[in-house]
Motif scaffolding. Sequence first.
Motif, PDB file in Angstrom:
ATOM      1  N   ILE A   2       0.832  -1.201   0.000  1.00 49.06           N
ATOM      2  CA  ILE A   2       0.000   0.000   0.000  1.00 49.06           C
ATOM      3  C   ILE A   2       0.868   1.254   0.000  1.00 49.06           C
ATOM      4  CG2 ILE A   2      -1.724   1.291   1.299  1.00 49.06           C
ATOM      5  CD1 ILE A   2      -2.892  -1.347   2.189  1.00 49.06           C
ATOM      6  N   GLY A   3       1.950   1.234   0.771  1.00 50.39           N
ATOM      7  CA  GLY A   3       2.843   2.388   0.809  1.00 50.39           C
ATOM      8  C   GLY A   3       3.404   2.708  -0.552  1.00 50.39           C
ATOM      9  N   GLY A   4       3.763   1.661  -1.293  1.00 47.13           N
ATOM     10  CA  GLY A   4       4.277   1.866  -2.645  1.00 47.13           C
ATOM     11  C   GLY A   4       3.212   2.423  -3.575  1.00 47.13           C
ATOM     12  N   LEU A   5       1.971   1.965  -3.399  1.00 47.79           N
ATOM     13  CA  LEU A   5       0.868   2.447  -4.227  1.00 47.79           C
ATOM     14  C   LEU A   5       0.604   3.922  -3.955  1.00 47.79           C
ATOM     15  CD1 LEU A   5      -1.384   1.779  -6.241  1.00 47.79           C
ATOM     16  CD2 LEU A   5      -2.818   1.168  -4.294  1.00 47.79           C
ATOM     17  N   LEU A   6       0.581   4.286  -2.666  1.00 49.57           N
ATOM     18  CA  LEU A   6       0.348   5.690  -2.317  1.00 49.57           C
ATOM     19  C   LEU A   6       1.493   6.573  -2.789  1.00 49.57           C
ATOM     20  CD1 LEU A   6      -1.193   5.429   1.261  1.00 49.57           C
ATOM     21  CD2 LEU A   6      -2.348   5.973  -0.878  1.00 49.57           C
ATOM     22  N   THR A   7       2.710   6.062  -2.718  1.00 52.26           N
ATOM     23  CA  THR A   7       3.846   6.846  -3.190  1.00 52.26           C
ATOM     24  C   THR A   7       3.752   7.052  -4.692  1.00 52.26           C
ATOM     25  OG1 THR A   7       5.186   5.873  -1.445  1.00 52.26           O
ATOM     26  CG2 THR A   7       6.358   6.991  -3.191  1.00 52.26           C
ATOM     27  N   GLY A   8       3.318   6.037  -5.406  1.00 51.98           N
ATOM     28  CA  GLY A   8       3.162   6.149  -6.856  1.00 51.98           C
ATOM     29  C   GLY A   8       2.063   7.125  -7.224  1.00 51.98           C
ATOM     30  N   ILE A   9       0.972   7.131  -6.453  1.00 54.53           N
ATOM     31  CA  ILE A   9      -0.143   8.045  -6.715  1.00 54.53           C
ATOM     32  C   ILE A   9       0.259   9.480  -6.404  1.00 54.53           C
ATOM     33  CG2 ILE A   9      -2.442   8.710  -5.920  1.00 54.53           C
ATOM     34  CD1 ILE A   9      -3.052   5.754  -5.564  1.00 54.53           C
ATOM     35  N   ALA A  10       0.986   9.658  -5.291  1.00 54.17           N
ATOM     36  CA  ALA A  10       1.352  11.003  -4.857  1.00 54.17           C
ATOM     37  C   ALA A  10       2.398  11.642  -5.763  1.00 54.17           C
ATOM     38  CB  ALA A  10       1.853  10.961  -3.422  1.00 54.17           C
ATOM     39  N   THR A  11       3.087  10.862  -6.569  1.00 54.05           N
ATOM     40  CA  THR A  11       4.101  11.464  -7.445  1.00 54.05           C
ATOM     41  C   THR A  11       3.488  12.061  -8.703  1.00 54.05           C
ATOM     42  OG1 THR A  11       4.512   9.302  -8.471  1.00 54.05           O
ATOM     43  CG2 THR A  11       5.929   9.939  -6.629  1.00 54.05           C
ATOM     44  N   SER A  12       2.298  11.639  -9.067  1.00 52.53           N
ATOM     45  CA  SER A  12       1.649  12.180 -10.246  1.00 52.53           C
ATOM     46  C   SER A  12       1.128  13.588  -9.935  1.00 52.53           C
ATOM     47  CB  SER A  12       0.481  11.278 -10.640  1.00 52.53           C
ATOM     48  OG  SER A  12      -0.329  11.903 -11.606  1.00 52.53           O
ATOM     49  N   PRO A  13       1.398  14.569 -10.788  1.00 53.60           N
ATOM     50  CA  PRO A  13       0.932  15.943 -10.521  1.00 53.60           C
ATOM     51  C   PRO A  13      -0.588  16.045 -10.448  1.00 53.60           C
ATOM     52  CG  PRO A  13       2.509  15.932 -12.328  1.00 53.60           C
ATOM     53  CD  PRO A  13       2.242  14.511 -11.977  1.00 53.60           C
ATOM     54  N   TRP A  14      -1.266  15.283 -11.273  1.00 55.24           N
ATOM     55  CA  TRP A  14      -2.735  15.299 -11.230  1.00 55.24           C
ATOM     56  C   TRP A  14      -3.255  14.788  -9.900  1.00 55.24           C
ATOM     57  CZ3 TRP A  14      -6.769  15.615 -15.100  1.00 55.24           C
ATOM     58  CH2 TRP A  14      -6.364  16.215 -16.266  1.00 55.24           C
ATOM     59  N   MET A  15      -2.669  13.717  -9.447  1.00 54.47           N
ATOM     60  CA  MET A  15      -3.138  13.120  -8.190  1.00 54.47           C
ATOM     61  C   MET A  15      -2.799  14.012  -6.997  1.00 54.47           C
ATOM     62  SD  MET A  15      -4.934  10.657  -8.951  1.00 54.47           S
ATOM     63  CE  MET A  15      -5.251  10.013  -7.341  1.00 54.47           C
ATOM     64  N   ARG A  16      -1.646  14.655  -7.038  1.00 51.72           N
ATOM     65  CA  ARG A  16      -1.322  15.589  -5.953  1.00 51.72           C
ATOM     66  C   ARG A  16      -2.317  16.737  -5.911  1.00 51.72           C
ATOM     67  NH1 ARG A  16       4.853  16.912  -6.527  1.00 51.72           N
ATOM     68  NH2 ARG A  16       4.387  16.199  -8.610  1.00 51.72           N
ATOM     69  N   ALA A  17      -2.676  17.264  -7.055  1.00 52.54           N
ATOM     70  CA  ALA A  17      -3.662  18.345  -7.115  1.00 52.54           C
ATOM     71  C   ALA A  17      -5.026  17.839  -6.641  1.00 52.54           C
ATOM     72  CB  ALA A  17      -3.762  18.893  -8.533  1.00 52.54           C
ATOM     73  N   ALA A  18      -5.402  16.618  -7.064  1.00 55.05           N
ATOM     74  CA  ALA A  18      -6.689  16.057  -6.636  1.00 55.05           C
ATOM     75  C   ALA A  18      -6.706  15.838  -5.122  1.00 55.05           C
ATOM     76  CB  ALA A  18      -6.953  14.747  -7.369  1.00 55.05           C
ATOM     77  N   LEU A  19      -5.607  15.330  -4.577  1.00 51.06           N
ATOM     78  CA  LEU A  19      -5.537  15.129  -3.116  1.00 51.06           C
ATOM     79  C   LEU A  19      -5.605  16.472  -2.379  1.00 51.06           C
ATOM     80  CD1 LEU A  19      -2.823  12.336  -2.843  1.00 51.06           C
ATOM     81  CD2 LEU A  19      -5.268  12.137  -2.315  1.00 51.06           C
ATOM     82  N   ARG A  20      -4.921  17.464  -2.910  1.00 47.66           N
ATOM     83  CA  ARG A  20      -4.928  18.788  -2.272  1.00 47.66           C
ATOM     84  C   ARG A  20      -6.345  19.376  -2.263  1.00 47.66           C
ATOM     85  NH1 ARG A  20      -1.895  21.956  -5.749  1.00 47.66           N
ATOM     86  NH2 ARG A  20      -0.188  20.568  -5.264  1.00 47.66           N
ATOM     87  N   TYR A  21      -7.014  19.346  -3.441  1.00 43.77           N
ATOM     88  CA  TYR A  21      -8.373  19.882  -3.518  1.00 43.77           C
ATOM     89  C   TYR A  21      -9.356  19.038  -2.710  1.00 43.77           C
ATOM     90  CZ  TYR A  21      -6.818  23.144  -7.078  1.00 43.77           C
ATOM     91  OH  TYR A  21      -6.178  24.149  -7.745  1.00 43.77           O
ATOM     92  N   GLY A  22      -9.131  17.755  -2.664  1.00 46.49           N
ATOM     93  CA  GLY A  22      -9.980  16.885  -1.846  1.00 46.49           C
ATOM     94  C   GLY A  22      -9.850  17.215  -0.365  1.00 46.49           C
ATOM     95  N   ALA A  23      -8.619  17.455   0.088  1.00 48.59           N
ATOM     96  CA  ALA A  23      -8.396  17.808   1.488  1.00 48.59           C
ATOM     97  C   ALA A  23      -9.039  19.158   1.817  1.00 48.59           C
ATOM     98  CB  ALA A  23      -6.905  17.839   1.785  1.00 48.59           C
ATOM     99  N   ILE A  24      -8.917  20.106   0.886  1.00 49.76           N
ATOM    100  CA  ILE A  24      -9.536  21.427   1.100  1.00 49.76           C
ATOM    101  C   ILE A  24     -11.053  21.293   1.157  1.00 49.76           C
ATOM    102  CG2 ILE A  24      -9.938  23.678   0.033  1.00 49.76           C
ATOM    103  CD1 ILE A  24      -7.023  23.541  -0.999  1.00 49.76           C
ATOM    104  N   ALA A  25     -11.628  20.507   0.235  1.00 49.65           N
ATOM    105  CA  ALA A  25     -13.084  20.326   0.226  1.00 49.65           C
ATOM    106  C   ALA A  25     -13.561  19.647   1.506  1.00 49.65           C
ATOM    107  CB  ALA A  25     -13.494  19.503  -0.994  1.00 49.65           C
ATOM    108  N   LEU A  26     -12.807  18.646   1.969  1.00 49.98           N
ATOM    109  CA  LEU A  26     -13.167  17.964   3.224  1.00 49.98           C
ATOM    110  C   LEU A  26     -13.126  18.936   4.397  1.00 49.98           C
ATOM    111  CD1 LEU A  26     -13.863  15.320   4.669  1.00 49.98           C
ATOM    112  CD2 LEU A  26     -11.390  14.956   4.935  1.00 49.98           C
ATOM    113  N   ALA A  27     -12.091  19.783   4.446  1.00 50.27           N
ATOM    114  CA  ALA A  27     -11.990  20.767   5.529  1.00 50.27           C
ATOM    115  C   ALA A  27     -13.160  21.742   5.507  1.00 50.27           C
ATOM    116  CB  ALA A  27     -10.670  21.520   5.437  1.00 50.27           C
ATOM    117  N   VAL A  28     -13.560  22.191   4.313  1.00 50.34           N
ATOM    118  CA  VAL A  28     -14.686  23.123   4.188  1.00 50.34           C
ATOM    119  C   VAL A  28     -15.983  22.461   4.636  1.00 50.34           C
ATOM    120  CG1 VAL A  28     -16.103  24.380   2.508  1.00 50.34           C
ATOM    121  CG2 VAL A  28     -13.623  24.559   2.424  1.00 50.34           C
TER     122      VAL A  28
END
Length: 85
Positions: A2-28
């Motif tokens: 799982i750690g390798g999968l998350l590391t692979g996902i987090a390296t993609s610029p699209w996925m980093r942006a999606a995670l960032r916006y997802g975290a912001i939306a969750l906080a709101v």
Amino acid sequence: MIGGLLTGIATSPWMRAALRYGAIALAVVLFLLALRRSGERAGRLAERLEIMEKANDVQRQMLDAAARRPRDRDELAGRLRDGRF
């Protein structure tokens, strides 16, 4: 695995942006839910205060009426004779 999968996902610029916006939306969303709950709580407290004010007003009226009542039969008779009752 799982750690390798998350590391692979987090390296993609699209996925980093999606995670960032997802975290912001969750906080709101969490902030809005907390705000709603505090508003409901304030409404309940305001309603409780209004009920207490009405009860205090009725009690004060009862105390005022008790203070004006005749003290004994002679005072009652005097008031009835004078028409002040």
